[in-house]
Design an enzyme around this catalytic site. Structure first.
Site, PDB file in Angstrom:
ATOM      1  N   ALA A 128       0.819  -1.212   0.000  1.00 17.90           N
ATOM      2  CA  ALA A 128       0.000   0.000   0.000  1.00 17.90           C
ATOM      3  C   ALA A 128       0.852   1.262   0.000  1.00 17.90           C
ATOM      4  O   ALA A 128       0.467   2.268  -0.599  1.00 17.90           O
ATOM      5  CB  ALA A 128      -0.930  -0.004   1.207  1.00 17.90           C
ATOM      6  N   GLU A 172      12.173   3.207   3.600  1.00 14.68           N
ATOM      7  CA  GLU A 172      12.051   1.754   3.476  1.00 14.68           C
ATOM      8  C   GLU A 172      13.251   1.071   4.125  1.00 14.68           C
ATOM      9  O   GLU A 172      14.397   1.407   3.836  1.00 14.68           O
ATOM     10  CB  GLU A 172      11.950   1.349   2.007  1.00 14.68           C
ATOM     11  N   TRP A 221      11.665  -9.904   7.185  1.00 15.36           N
ATOM     12  CA  TRP A 221      11.817  -9.497   8.585  1.00 15.36           C
ATOM     13  C   TRP A 221      11.931 -10.707   9.513  1.00 15.36           C
ATOM     14  O   TRP A 221      12.488 -10.609  10.597  1.00 15.36           O
ATOM     15  CB  TRP A 221      10.604  -8.657   9.020  1.00 15.36           C
ATOM     16  N   HIS A 228      -1.196 -13.936   6.538  1.00 15.34           N
ATOM     17  CA  HIS A 228      -2.146 -12.869   6.253  1.00 15.34           C
ATOM     18  C   HIS A 228      -2.578 -12.178   7.547  1.00 15.34           C
ATOM     19  O   HIS A 228      -3.777 -12.050   7.814  1.00 15.34           O
ATOM     20  CB  HIS A 228      -3.399 -13.406   5.559  1.00 15.34           C
ATOM     21  N   ALA A 288      -2.517  -3.186   5.779  1.00 13.81           N
ATOM     22  CA  ALA A 288      -3.492  -4.195   6.210  1.00 13.81           C
ATOM     23  C   ALA A 288      -3.801  -4.132   7.699  1.00 13.81           C
ATOM     24  O   ALA A 288      -4.714  -4.828   8.157  1.00 13.81           O
ATOM     25  CB  ALA A 288      -2.994  -5.593   5.845  1.00 13.81           C
TER      26      ALA A 288
END
Length: 703
Positions: A53, A72, A100, A640, A673
């Site tokens: 996003a 970033e 990560w 997710h 998210a």
């Protein structure tokens, strides 16, 4: 040969074959490695996180000629075969150069195991690491997002569809790639379908809990598609509306898909020959083929789109999709290799009691810097990094922050709460000889070399393929009514027993989730079909000269809730991730029943005709207790996670409003998210792109 070794071999073969990945056009214009110069640049907007996003927001704002800076933590990796080649999905997981590599806290209900969570640490974020599935949930699930926010902000299916379309360029499947479609039988269900109401005792509890809010049980159930008599289907399927099911692949492309968006979506052109027996078996069990799964009706078996550019057969992800076309813009600068450590606020409150974000502090090479933003800061760090940065910046549960010596600016206890995730338990089977699966790349070096040469010369063949056979189903499609009612009874009793610990948001969510159980247009389980080996508890490595198929049940709407919180004021220490997996009886029971159903499928022709033997769970597992232990030992995340900065009213424990502004701030927004108020029956990628696109429009309309 291990999976990673075989991937390394393939990469070497591709280089030897002279393959040139099309993303070579993605070059390092606009990438900064000078942290001091970046800090001295005058930006209108600073975006924290160049992921799915984040890059969508940054690109759209830059197109409006504002100066945009992106921070970033990962590196820019164009032309990387581990990312770009479709079949290489998963090869970067566990590699710190891309990932990560979060680990959960020990999970009590999963035998105290720590479960890995892979999150993208590269420009493009998790869109560079995921398994490329590009799908959408049932439309009614976004109705839940909308009703939780009192209908404000356009977060329903109708409000989001334009952003799905804006983000993608869709290429429909070839006619010859339509799934096998013999005359389907009706979905299996008991002859008698009575006595399936949500227990009124729970609804009375919920009504009482929500009586001080603007929400009520009837409104929530209506949003869940379960407002009418719950003992009968409230389906809005093609049968109830009288609409003829679409059988034309051409109609699938319109009106639900975009034709000029940055992300390319397409379909496999290589399919394993073990897919058809599995699909036929599901059809014989009563499941329908769904040729329009992105239309808001995602029930059934379908061929899933994936984020792959069909012209180049390379992964289409946020970096080449959103950043590369804008890389020449002088007003878009991306600083890679920098980790944000704090949102900086004006120390004086505004007249309305809010704080104004003025910039972001970050660390680069062990040195701290601060960059200013004259208009807004957009936080797109992801489901784990976003709540971490909020708490480090003084926004979160006051008691937690003061205990860590952090000054509390905004007491917002919903930060880091509401963690929801898709939990899965892979079930694997050994195949009879003679079938073509991804295992051939491991078992046959000649075939692997030929496949690499084929991909290099024509961008065709097995290396272009990804997971494509998905099935999304309600519980009633594979459970008898008695088992379904037992699950409903168990979960409502559990909810009432734990009611005193619920936030108002959870009360509202659970009413909706119970409504979804009775709405057969809302899937509760996804079955993912994988034509090749995947590690399971007793088979961490594949056996010699053996091919596999894996069918994985994935829980779509868990009742378990977890959290992500910092445990120290050190910004470089990862937060504590505790999903509380399997803490709800619903989650445990549904996964066990799903494992048992997959075992049934494996003994049912024609799927059973290709299976040589059970692998995991082993043939010795035959009882519910056996399957329960297997579930606890094998539980994984489908990766997710969502919901840790929920979009919901502040009174319900929300973190952002419908314009994605963090409560208590004037100009700090979240676009990732973490804002999902409830999970969806789909992989999160396309919805996260839509959030980025919608966030950009919100910002543009407010500046």
């Amino acid at each position: 040969m291990s999976i990673h070794a075989s991937i390394a071999t393939l990469s070497a073969l591709l280089l030897a074959a002279g393959v040139q990945l099309s993303s070579a056009a993605v070059i390092a214009r606009g990438i900064s490695t000078d942290p001091a110069s970046f800090a001295n640049t005058r930006f209108d907007f600073v975006v924290v996180g160049g992921g799915t996003a984040g890059l969508a927001v940054a690109a759209r704002l830059a197109e409006k000629s504002w100066n945009v800076g992106v921070i970033e933590a990962g590196q820019y990796k164009p032309n990387d075969p581990l990312i770009d080649i479709p079949k290489n999905f998963g090869s970067t997981l566990g590699n710190a150069n891309y990932d990560w590599i979060y680990m959960t806290s020990p999970q009590t209900n999963a035998n105290n195991r720590q479960i890995v969570h892979n999150r993208g640490k590269v420009l493009g974020g998790s869109s560079a690491l995921n398994f490329e599935i590009f799908n959408r949930p049932a439309a009614v699930e976004y109705s839940a997002w909308s009703v939780l926010n009192l209908g404000s902000g356009g977060w329903s299916w109708d409000g989001l569809l334009q952003y799905f379309k804006k983000s993608e360029t869709y290429t429909p499947p070839l006619p010859e790639d339509a799934f096998p479609n013999p005359t389907p039988t009706r979905r299996r269900r008991d002859e008698e379908d009575t006595g399936t109401d949500i227990p009124t005792t729970f609804l009375d509890f919920a009504e009482g809990a929500l009586n001080l809010t603007a929400l009520d049980v009837s409104t929530l159930l209506a949003a869940a598609g379960a407002a009418d008599a719950l003992s009968t289907s409230t389906s809005t399927s093609t049968e109830s509306t009288g609409e003829t099911k679409r059988s034309s692949l051409e109609r699938r492309a319109d009106p639900f898909h975009g034709t000029s968006g940055p992300v390319k979506s397409s379909f496999n052109t290589w399919y394993s020959d073990v897919a058809s027996p599995f699909i036929h078996t599901l059809q014989n069990e009563g499941f329908d083929i769904n040729t329009t799964p992105d239309s808001g009706n995602n029930i059934g078996i379908y061929n899933s789109a994936r984020s792959v550019d069909p012209a180049t057969q390379t992964r289409s992800y946020a970096a080449p999709a959103y950043y590369a076309p804008n890389a020449n813009r002088a007003n878009l600068i991306v600083l890679t290799g920098a980790q944000a450590t704090k949102i900086v606020f004006n120390t004086n409150k505004n007249r309305d009691g809010t704080y104004t974000a003025t910039g972001v502090s970050y660390v680069y090479g062990g040195v701290s810097y601060t960059v200013s933003a004259s208009k807004e800061v957009i936080l797109s760090g992801g489901v784990f990094n976003t709540p971490q940065l909020l708490e480090l910046s003084g926004i979160g549960n006051k008691a937690l922050l003061t205990g860590l010596g952090i000054q509390s600016l905004v007491d917002l206890p919903g930060v880091g709460e509401n963690l929801q995730d898709h939990q899965m338990t892979p079930c694997s089977f050994k195949l009879k000889p003679g079938y073509h699966t991804w295992d051939e790349l491991r078992l046959n070096s000649t075939f692997a070399a030929q496949s690499a040469a084929q991909y290099a010369s024509s961008k065709t063949g097995i290396l272009t393929s990804t997971i494509s056979v998905l099935s999304f189903v309600p519980l009633q499609s594979f459970l008898p009514t008695s088992a379904f009612l037992n699950i409903v009874s168990s979960i409502t009793q559990e909810l009432m027993s734990n009611a005193s610990s619920f936030s108002l948001l959870r009360w509202a969510q659970y009413v909706i989730q119970l409504g979804w159980l009775f709405n057969r247009d809302v899937p509760q389980v996804e079955f993912v079909f994988v034509p090749g080996f995947q590690p399971t508890p007793s088979s961490l490595t594949p056996a010699a000269n053996t091919s596999y198929v894996v069918v994985t049940p994935v829980l779509q709407h868990p009742f378990s809730r977890g959290s992500v919180h910092i445990s120290t004021a050190d910004p470089l220490t990862k937060p504590t991730v505790n999903p509380n997996y399997l803490s709800s009886i619903f989650d445990r029971t549904v996964l066990i029943e799903s494992i048992k159903y997959i075992r049934h499928l494996a003994s049912t022709a024609p799927f059973s005709d290709i299976i040589q033997s059970l692998n995991d769970p082993p043939a010795s597992a035959t009882t519910d207790s056996d399957f329960d232990q297997y579930m606890r030992n094998s539980l994984q995340s489908l990766k997710h996670p969502v919901g840790t900065a929920a979009m919901a009213p502040k009174s319900l424990n929300g973190v952002v409003d419908t314009e994605l502004l963090v409560y208590g701030t004037k100009n700090l927004r979240i676009a990732d998210a973490s804002i999902f108020p409830m999970h969806i029956s789909a992989h999160a990628q396309s919805t996260t792109y839509a959030i980025g696109e919608k966030a950009a429009d919100i910002i543009i309309s407010n500046i």
